[in-house]
Design a protein around this motif. Structure first.
Motif, PDB file in Angstrom:
ATOM      1  N   GLU A   1     113.845  22.188   9.056  1.00  0.00           N
ATOM      2  CA  GLU A   1     113.545  20.942   9.768  1.00  0.00           C
ATOM      3  C   GLU A   1     113.622  21.144  11.279  1.00  0.00           C
ATOM      4  O   GLU A   1     112.801  20.620  12.030  1.00  0.00           O
ATOM      5  N   VAL A   2     114.585  21.925  11.744  1.00  0.00           N
ATOM      6  CA  VAL A   2     114.699  22.229  13.178  1.00  0.00           C
ATOM      7  C   VAL A   2     113.441  22.934  13.659  1.00  0.00           C
ATOM      8  O   VAL A   2     112.900  22.620  14.721  1.00  0.00           O
ATOM      9  N   LEU A   3     112.942  23.872  12.871  1.00  0.00           N
ATOM     10  CA  LEU A   3     111.726  24.604  13.233  1.00  0.00           C
ATOM     11  C   LEU A   3     110.517  23.679  13.255  1.00  0.00           C
ATOM     12  O   LEU A   3     109.669  23.776  14.146  1.00  0.00           O
ATOM     13  N   ARG A   4     110.439  22.756  12.293  1.00  0.00           N
ATOM     14  CA  ARG A   4     109.331  21.773  12.278  1.00  0.00           C
ATOM     15  C   ARG A   4     109.379  20.882  13.517  1.00  0.00           C
ATOM     16  O   ARG A   4     108.355  20.594  14.138  1.00  0.00           O
ATOM     17  N   GLN A   5     110.579  20.464  13.893  1.00  0.00           N
ATOM     18  CA  GLN A   5     110.723  19.625  15.082  1.00  0.00           C
ATOM     19  C   GLN A   5     110.342  20.397  16.342  1.00  0.00           C
ATOM     20  O   GLN A   5     109.703  19.855  17.240  1.00  0.00           O
ATOM     21  N   PHE A   6     110.707  21.665  16.398  1.00  0.00           N
ATOM     22  CA  PHE A   6     110.346  22.496  17.546  1.00  0.00           C
ATOM     23  C   PHE A   6     108.837  22.647  17.654  1.00  0.00           C
ATOM     24  O   PHE A   6     108.257  22.496  18.738  1.00  0.00           O
ATOM     25  N   GLY A   7     108.183  22.913  16.540  1.00  0.00           N
ATOM     26  CA  GLY A   7     106.721  23.002  16.532  1.00  0.00           C
ATOM     27  C   GLY A   7     106.086  21.692  16.984  1.00  0.00           C
ATOM     28  O   GLY A   7     105.108  21.688  17.743  1.00  0.00           O
ATOM     29  N   GLY A   8     106.654  20.586  16.532  1.00  0.00           N
ATOM     30  CA  GLY A   8     106.154  19.276  16.947  1.00  0.00           C
ATOM     31  C   GLY A   8     106.321  19.044  18.443  1.00  0.00           C
ATOM     32  O   GLY A   8     105.443  18.469  19.099  1.00  0.00           O
ATOM     33  N   ARG A   9     107.441  19.507  18.983  1.00  0.00           N
ATOM     34  CA  ARG A   9     107.649  19.370  20.435  1.00  0.00           C
ATOM     35  C   ARG A   9     106.658  20.222  21.219  1.00  0.00           C
ATOM     36  O   ARG A   9     106.174  19.804  22.278  1.00  0.00           O
ATOM     37  N   LEU A  10     106.329  21.400  20.707  1.00  0.00           N
ATOM     38  CA  LEU A  10     105.328  22.236  21.373  1.00  0.00           C
ATOM     39  C   LEU A  10     103.956  21.567  21.328  1.00  0.00           C
ATOM     40  O   LEU A  10     103.204  21.601  22.307  1.00  0.00           O
TER      41      LEU A  10
ATOM     42  N   ALA B   1     103.964  18.826  23.862  1.00  0.00           N
ATOM     43  CA  ALA B   1     103.846  19.390  25.214  1.00  0.00           C
ATOM     44  C   ALA B   1     102.397  19.766  25.512  1.00  0.00           C
ATOM     45  O   ALA B   1     101.903  19.558  26.622  1.00  0.00           O
ATOM     46  N   ARG B   2     101.703  20.318  24.505  1.00  0.00           N
ATOM     47  CA  ARG B   2     100.286  20.664  24.677  1.00  0.00           C
ATOM     48  C   ARG B   2      99.459  19.415  24.926  1.00  0.00           C
ATOM     49  O   ARG B   2      98.627  19.371  25.847  1.00  0.00           O
ATOM     50  N   LEU B   3      99.698  18.385  24.148  1.00  0.00           N
ATOM     51  CA  LEU B   3      98.934  17.147  24.291  1.00  0.00           C
ATOM     52  C   LEU B   3      99.221  16.463  25.631  1.00  0.00           C
ATOM     53  O   LEU B   3      98.308  15.891  26.241  1.00  0.00           O
ATOM     54  N   ARG B   4     100.457  16.506  26.089  1.00  0.00           N
ATOM     55  CA  ARG B   4     100.794  15.912  27.391  1.00  0.00           C
ATOM     56  C   ARG B   4     100.039  16.599  28.525  1.00  0.00           C
ATOM     57  O   ARG B   4      99.730  15.981  29.533  1.00  0.00           O
ATOM     58  N   ARG B   5      99.774  17.862  28.353  1.00  0.00           N
ATOM     59  CA  ARG B   5      99.050  18.621  29.374  1.00  0.00           C
ATOM     60  C   ARG B   5      97.534  18.510  29.201  1.00  0.00           C
ATOM     61  O   ARG B   5      96.781  19.141  29.928  1.00  0.00           O
ATOM     62  N   ARG B   6      97.143  17.756  28.204  1.00  0.00           N
ATOM     63  CA  ARG B   6      95.716  17.535  27.892  1.00  0.00           C
ATOM     64  C   ARG B   6      94.972  18.851  27.658  1.00  0.00           C
ATOM     65  O   ARG B   6      93.858  19.053  28.139  1.00  0.00           O
ATOM     66  N   LEU B   7      95.643  19.739  26.918  1.00  0.00           N
ATOM     67  CA  LEU B   7      95.027  21.008  26.549  1.00  0.00           C
ATOM     68  C   LEU B   7      94.630  20.952  25.078  1.00  0.00           C
ATOM     69  O   LEU B   7      95.381  20.441  24.241  1.00  0.00           O
TER      70      LEU B   7
ATOM     71  N   LEU C   1     102.052  27.230  13.838  1.00  0.00           N
ATOM     72  CA  LEU C   1     103.171  27.181  14.780  1.00  0.00           C
ATOM     73  C   LEU C   1     103.558  25.743  15.083  1.00  0.00           C
ATOM     74  O   LEU C   1     104.735  25.392  15.079  1.00  0.00           O
ATOM     75  N   GLU C   2     102.575  24.894  15.330  1.00  0.00           N
ATOM     76  CA  GLU C   2     102.860  23.489  15.652  1.00  0.00           C
ATOM     77  C   GLU C   2     103.397  22.713  14.462  1.00  0.00           C
ATOM     78  O   GLU C   2     103.982  21.651  14.620  1.00  0.00           O
ATOM     79  N   ARG C   3     103.225  23.253  13.281  1.00  0.00           N
ATOM     80  CA  ARG C   3     103.806  22.641  12.081  1.00  0.00           C
ATOM     81  C   ARG C   3     105.186  23.218  11.770  1.00  0.00           C
ATOM     82  O   ARG C   3     105.821  22.834  10.790  1.00  0.00           O
ATOM     83  N   GLY C   4     105.622  24.173  12.590  1.00  0.00           N
ATOM     84  CA  GLY C   4     106.939  24.768  12.387  1.00  0.00           C
ATOM     85  C   GLY C   4     106.959  25.834  11.331  1.00  0.00           C
ATOM     86  O   GLY C   4     107.968  26.018  10.654  1.00  0.00           O
TER      87      GLY C   4
ATOM     88  N   GLN D   1     104.844  30.003  27.055  1.00  0.00           N
ATOM     89  CA  GLN D   1     104.404  30.546  28.335  1.00  0.00           C
ATOM     90  C   GLN D   1     103.135  29.857  28.812  1.00  0.00           C
ATOM     91  O   GLN D   1     103.028  29.498  29.985  1.00  0.00           O
ATOM     92  N   VAL D   2     102.184  29.636  27.918  1.00  0.00           N
ATOM     93  CA  VAL D   2     100.952  28.931  28.274  1.00  0.00           C
ATOM     94  C   VAL D   2     101.276  27.521  28.760  1.00  0.00           C
ATOM     95  O   VAL D   2     100.675  27.020  29.710  1.00  0.00           O
ATOM     96  N   LEU D   3     102.247  26.891  28.131  1.00  0.00           N
ATOM     97  CA  LEU D   3     102.617  25.521  28.497  1.00  0.00           C
ATOM     98  C   LEU D   3     103.562  25.470  29.704  1.00  0.00           C
ATOM     99  O   LEU D   3     103.864  24.391  30.205  1.00  0.00           O
ATOM    100  N   GLY D   4     104.047  26.625  30.142  1.00  0.00           N
ATOM    101  CA  GLY D   4     104.926  26.675  31.303  1.00  0.00           C
ATOM    102  C   GLY D   4     106.361  26.294  31.009  1.00  0.00           C
ATOM    103  O   GLY D   4     107.093  25.878  31.905  1.00  0.00           O
ATOM    104  N   ILE D   5     106.783  26.433  29.776  1.00  0.00           N
ATOM    105  CA  ILE D   5     108.158  26.068  29.410  1.00  0.00           C
ATOM    106  C   ILE D   5     108.920  27.254  28.826  1.00  0.00           C
ATOM    107  O   ILE D   5     109.910  27.083  28.127  1.00  0.00           O
TER     108      ILE D   5
END
Length: 157
Positions: A14-23, A26-32, A51-54, A68-72
């Motif tokens: 579940e932690v990994l799924r949440q991490f993928g969701g946060r990534l 972050a991608r969507l916030r950057r409009r990528l 990856l985004e599904r964890g 790295q692509v997202l700058g985080i």
């Protein structure tokens, strides 16, 4: 043939799924777009989707490439930094600090925080009482529990 991945506990999964969701967020916030991030990270869009599904089969390097692509990517420095359990275990086994550190060891590693250093109890007359009071047994206390056999007493050992 598909690669085997190490099984994760449900909470860790579940932690990994949440991490993928946060990534993903972050991608969507950057409009990528997913295609843009996948290309910049050097992976297939399908890998990014996993990856985004964890996905636990995605390598740590792939996660870091997306960060790295997202700058985080610097956020990775925060992982395991606090480690209170590990520090307690380390401090419990630290030797007494010496005035001259051994080569290769830093003085910082040899010195525990003031609240972590506890003076050990000295063995009482009866080793059994000392073990009950302290919660652990030293080599001297264990030796005090051993009754020498009659054969060793005769030989003078």
């Amino acid at each position: 043939m598909a690669k085997k991945t190490a099984p994760l506990l449900p909470a860790t999964d579940e932690v990994l799924r949440q991490f993928g969701g946060r990534l993903r967020l972050a991608r969507l916030r950057r409009r990528l777009s997913a295609k843009q991030v996948a290309e910049r990270a050097g992976m297939a869009p399908m890998t990014l989707r996993s990856l985004e599904r964890g996905g636990s089969g995605v390598t740590m390097g792939a996660y870091l490439a997306v960060m790295q692509v997202l700058g985080i990517e610097k956020d990775l420095d925060l992982l395991g930094k606090a480690d209170p359990v590990g520090r307690e275990l380390q401090d419990a086994q630290l030797p007494a600090p010496s005035k001259t550190p051994r080569p290769g060891l830093s003085v910082q590693r040899l010195v525990a925080p003031n609240n972590a250093i506890k003076k050990p109890l000295k063995p009482a007359e009866d080793a059994r009482d000392w073990i009950k009071q302290s919660g652990f047994a030293s080599a001297d206390a264990l030796a005090g529990l051993i009754e020498p056999s009659a054969a060793l007493k005769k030989k003078g050992r």
